[in-house]
Design a protein around this motif. Structure first.
Motif, PDB file in Angstrom:
ATOM      1  N   GLU B  62     -20.618 101.521  17.478  1.00 17.57           N
ATOM      2  CA  GLU B  62     -22.280 102.157  17.193  1.00 17.57           C
ATOM      3  C   GLU B  62     -23.566 103.433  17.044  1.00 17.57           C
ATOM      4  O   GLU B  62     -23.236 103.938  16.049  1.00 17.57           O
ATOM      5  N   LEU B  63     -22.862 103.702  17.893  1.00 20.64           N
ATOM      6  CA  LEU B  63     -23.637 104.690  18.174  1.00 20.64           C
ATOM      7  C   LEU B  63     -23.030 106.125  17.425  1.00 20.64           C
ATOM      8  O   LEU B  63     -23.109 106.831  16.996  1.00 20.64           O
ATOM      9  N   GLU B  64     -21.188 105.886  16.978  1.00 21.08           N
ATOM     10  CA  GLU B  64     -21.257 106.741  16.211  1.00 21.08           C
ATOM     11  C   GLU B  64     -21.308 106.804  14.932  1.00 21.08           C
ATOM     12  O   GLU B  64     -21.745 107.865  14.318  1.00 21.08           O
ATOM     13  N   ARG B  65     -21.080 105.380  14.869  1.00 20.05           N
ATOM     14  CA  ARG B  65     -21.387 105.396  12.868  1.00 20.05           C
ATOM     15  C   ARG B  65     -22.885 105.951  12.655  1.00 20.05           C
ATOM     16  O   ARG B  65     -22.745 106.107  11.886  1.00 20.05           O
ATOM     17  N   ARG B  66     -24.231 105.732  14.193  1.00 21.22           N
ATOM     18  CA  ARG B  66     -25.496 105.895  13.871  1.00 21.22           C
ATOM     19  C   ARG B  66     -25.414 107.971  14.029  1.00 21.22           C
ATOM     20  O   ARG B  66     -26.218 108.749  13.825  1.00 21.22           O
ATOM     21  N   GLY B  67     -24.460 108.449  14.237  1.00 19.07           N
ATOM     22  CA  GLY B  67     -24.396 110.491  13.571  1.00 19.07           C
ATOM     23  C   GLY B  67     -25.009 110.719  15.123  1.00 19.07           C
ATOM     24  O   GLY B  67     -25.667 111.313  15.029  1.00 19.07           O
ATOM     25  N   LEU B  68     -24.688 109.297  16.524  1.00 21.82           N
ATOM     26  CA  LEU B  68     -25.692 109.947  18.029  1.00 21.82           C
ATOM     27  C   LEU B  68     -24.710 110.104  18.630  1.00 21.82           C
ATOM     28  O   LEU B  68     -24.682 110.966  19.517  1.00 21.82           O
ATOM     29  N   LEU B  69     -23.416 110.041  18.406  1.00 19.93           N
ATOM     30  CA  LEU B  69     -21.767 109.937  19.913  1.00 19.93           C
ATOM     31  C   LEU B  69     -20.859 111.127  18.961  1.00 19.93           C
ATOM     32  O   LEU B  69     -21.054 109.921  17.316  1.00 19.93           O
ATOM     33  N   ALA B  70     -20.160 111.605  19.324  1.00 19.66           N
ATOM     34  CA  ALA B  70     -19.188 112.045  18.609  1.00 19.66           C
ATOM     35  C   ALA B  70     -17.794 111.790  19.831  1.00 19.66           C
ATOM     36  O   ALA B  70     -18.266 111.548  21.279  1.00 19.66           O
ATOM     37  N   ARG B  71     -16.875 111.913  19.330  1.00 25.14           N
ATOM     38  CA  ARG B  71     -15.784 111.091  19.975  1.00 25.14           C
ATOM     39  C   ARG B  71     -14.372 111.756  20.096  1.00 25.14           C
ATOM     40  O   ARG B  71     -14.269 112.053  18.522  1.00 25.14           O
ATOM     41  N   LEU B  82     -22.911 113.748  23.123  1.00 26.17           N
ATOM     42  CA  LEU B  82     -24.243 113.150  22.424  1.00 26.17           C
ATOM     43  C   LEU B  82     -24.418 114.373  21.448  1.00 26.17           C
ATOM     44  O   LEU B  82     -23.920 115.696  21.609  1.00 26.17           O
ATOM     45  N   THR B  83     -24.522 114.192  20.212  1.00 22.11           N
ATOM     46  CA  THR B  83     -25.208 115.068  18.747  1.00 22.11           C
ATOM     47  C   THR B  83     -27.088 115.093  19.668  1.00 22.11           C
ATOM     48  O   THR B  83     -27.534 114.734  20.246  1.00 22.11           O
ATOM     49  N   PRO B  84     -27.104 116.334  18.479  1.00 23.00           N
ATOM     50  CA  PRO B  84     -28.296 116.672  18.766  1.00 23.00           C
ATOM     51  C   PRO B  84     -29.939 115.822  18.437  1.00 23.00           C
ATOM     52  O   PRO B  84     -30.586 115.366  18.714  1.00 23.00           O
ATOM     53  N   GLU B  85     -28.691 115.041  17.467  1.00 18.73           N
ATOM     54  CA  GLU B  85     -29.982 113.862  17.194  1.00 18.73           C
ATOM     55  C   GLU B  85     -30.063 112.705  18.008  1.00 18.73           C
ATOM     56  O   GLU B  85     -30.993 112.374  18.039  1.00 18.73           O
ATOM     57  N   ALA B  86     -29.069 112.847  19.283  1.00 19.44           N
ATOM     58  CA  ALA B  86     -28.897 111.859  20.035  1.00 19.44           C
ATOM     59  C   ALA B  86     -30.311 112.533  21.044  1.00 19.44           C
ATOM     60  O   ALA B  86     -30.467 111.193  21.661  1.00 19.44           O
ATOM     61  N   LEU B  87     -29.829 113.651  20.821  1.00 22.50           N
ATOM     62  CA  LEU B  87     -30.420 114.032  21.858  1.00 22.50           C
ATOM     63  C   LEU B  87     -32.725 114.157  21.660  1.00 22.50           C
ATOM     64  O   LEU B  87     -33.230 114.125  22.445  1.00 22.50           O
TER      65      LEU B  87
END
Lengths: 235, 235
Positions: B62-71, B82-87
Motif C-alpha cells: 500500500e505504501l508503495e502504491r501511494r508513492g511513499l516507499l520504493a522497494r 522512503l521517498t521524499p513524499e514519505a518524509l
DNA sequence: ATTACTAATCGCCGAGTAA
DNA sequence: TTTACTCGGCGATTAGTAA
C-alpha cells in the motif's frame, strides 16, 4: 506509577486501533485539552477526524477506558481533558519523530562529586532491577550510584531529558513494597562510558546519578567535591 | 509537485488506515530507510508492528502504491527506502507534535528592502491564487510582494521554516501553464501585520518575500535599501 | 527462506435510534 | 440537541499456501 501500567500506557495497542486513538489525542491536544478542559461534541470530533459521530464517540469511550481522557458531562455538553498519561503517549510520539529529523540529542554538563545517602547500593542490589539493567544496559552495574551535584541553572536544562528517548527500567513490587521505575541515558563521565539514571520519582533537584559496570569513584579516582564533566546522549 | 498531488500526499487517509501506515513509515525511518535502503522482511516488520507477516506485507504494498516507499526485490530480500513524499508526511507529524509541546515557533530576522523582478504582481493577480489567499489569509493581498534581502548567515536559520506549520497555498494549472504552491507564515514587518510567503520552488537564496493587504512600500514608507525587522511566527 | 495471493474470519464502521 | 447503544455490512486480518 507501577511497572505493569507503563507499557500499557506507552503502547496504544496494535496499529489498527492505535492510529485512530493517536489521531484523536493529537487533535484534542491541539484543541487545548492538554491544559484546559475543552468542549467538543462527538459530532465535531468525528467531522474533523473524517469519521462518523458514532465512531468518534467510541474513540472517546475507549480513550476514557484506557485512562487517557477525562470527561465531565454537564448539560449534555461534554468537557474533555487529556490525562498526564495521554500527554506521556503524545510525548513519546514527539520524541520518536524528533529523533528522525534532529538525530539523537546530546548535552554536556559539569558538576562536582557529591556523597549520596547510600541508598543506591540497596536499590541497585534488588534483583528486580539487576535483571533489567543486564538486559537493557548490557551489564550488571556496580551496586551504587555516583552522585554529581550540578548548578541549579544547569539543572533546568536537564528538564529537557523528559523529551529524550531513554532506556526504560520498569518499577516492580517485591517483599511488599514498591520500587519505582527509572530511565537511563548513555553517558560519559570524564570520558568513561556509563549511564545517567533518572528515577521517575527523583528525590533530588540538583543532583544527578550515574551507574556503571565498575565503581566509578575507584575507576576515575574521584572524591567528594572533585569536578567532573558529563556527556549525555539520547539512546 | 502539482496542486492535486499535495493533499493526497499529506493525508494518509482516514484514521482507520492512517495509523498503520504511519506506524510503518515511522519504523522504517528509524531503521534508516529515510536515507539508505534497508533490508527488512515483512515478517520482521510485522513482528515489530505487532501484526502478521501478511498484514505487514500489505502495508508495504500500500505504501508503495501511494508513492511513499520504493522497494527493490533482490534475491528475495527486499530493500526498502522512503521517498521524499514519505518524509514530508513524517515531517508533518513532527511539526504537529512539536507544536503541542514547544508551542508555536518564532523567529526574528533583519534585512533590507530589495527590488524584485516585478513578477510578484503577475503571480498575485492570478485568480487561482487570489481565492486561496482570501480564504486562508483572510484578505486579498495587494498584488505585489515586498522583497527583503537578508544576510546569508540568517538565511540558514530560515531553513528551519521547513519544520513549521504554515498556511498552504496550493499550486494549480491555468491557461496551459503550471503555477507552483507556496506556504505562508504570519509575520510582522516593522510591527505591521503581513505574511511571509515562501514559494515551493523559490528563485532566491537570500531574499524573502512578504505579502499584505496594503502595498507595504507605501504603508511603511519604505524604499530600496531601507533596513527592516521581521518577526515570523508559526501558524 | 522469502513475497504475496486466496479464503475465511474478525471486528470496526455507520445507520438507526433510545435516553 | 446531546451521548451512546444495537446490529447489519463490509473492509481488514490472519491462516494457508503458491511461487
Amino acid at each position: 506509577m507501577t511497572a505493569a501500567e507503563r507499557p500499557a500506557v506507552r503502547e496504544l495497542g496494535r496499529p489498527r486501533t492505535r492510529g485512530e486513538l493517536l489521531a484523536a489525542l493529537q487533535l484534542l491536544a491541539h484543541a487545548g485539552a492538554d491544559h484546559t478542559p475543552v468542549v467538543l461534541t462527538s459530532r465535531e470530533l468525528g467531522e474533523r477526524l473524517g469519521v462518523s459521530q458514532q465512531a468518534a464517540d467510541r474513540y472517546l469511550l475507549e480513550l476514557e477506558r484506557r485512562g487517557l481522557l477525562a470527561r465531565s458531562l454537564a448539560n449534555r455538553r461534554q468537557r474533555l481533558s487529556l490525562t498526564p498519561e495521554a500527554l506521556e503517549v503524545l510525548r513519546g510520539e514527539y520524541r520518536s519523530y524528533r529523533r528522525i529529523f534532529e538525530g539523537p540529542a546530546r548535552a554536556s554538563i559539569a558538576g562536582e562529586v557529591a556523597s549520596g545517602l547510600g541508598e543506591g547500593r540497596y536499590y541497585l542490589s534488588q534483583p528486580g532491577y539487576v535483571v533489567q539493567f543486564a538486559e537493557r544496559l548490557g551489564y550488571e552495574p556496580y551496586p551504587g550510584t555516583l552522585n554529581v551535584r550540578i548548578r541549579p541553572s544547569e539543572g533546568r536544562r536537564l528538564v529537557a531529558l523528559r523529551d529524550w528517548n531513554g532506556l526504560r527500567i520498569d518499577g516492580f513490587e517485591a517483599g511488599g513494597r514498591t520500587f519505582g521505575g527509572a530511565t537511563c541515558y548513555p553517558a560519559k563521565l570524564n570520558g568513561h562510558a556509563c549511564h545517567l539514571i533518572r528515577p521517575d520519582r527523583s528525590h533530588y533537584q540538583d543532583v544527578i546519578e550515574f551507574v556503571a559496570k565498575d565503581r566509578l569513584r575507584t575507576r576515575l579516582r574521584l572524591k567528594d567535591g572533585d569536578a567532573v564533566a558529563a556527556e549525555i546522549e539520547e539512546r
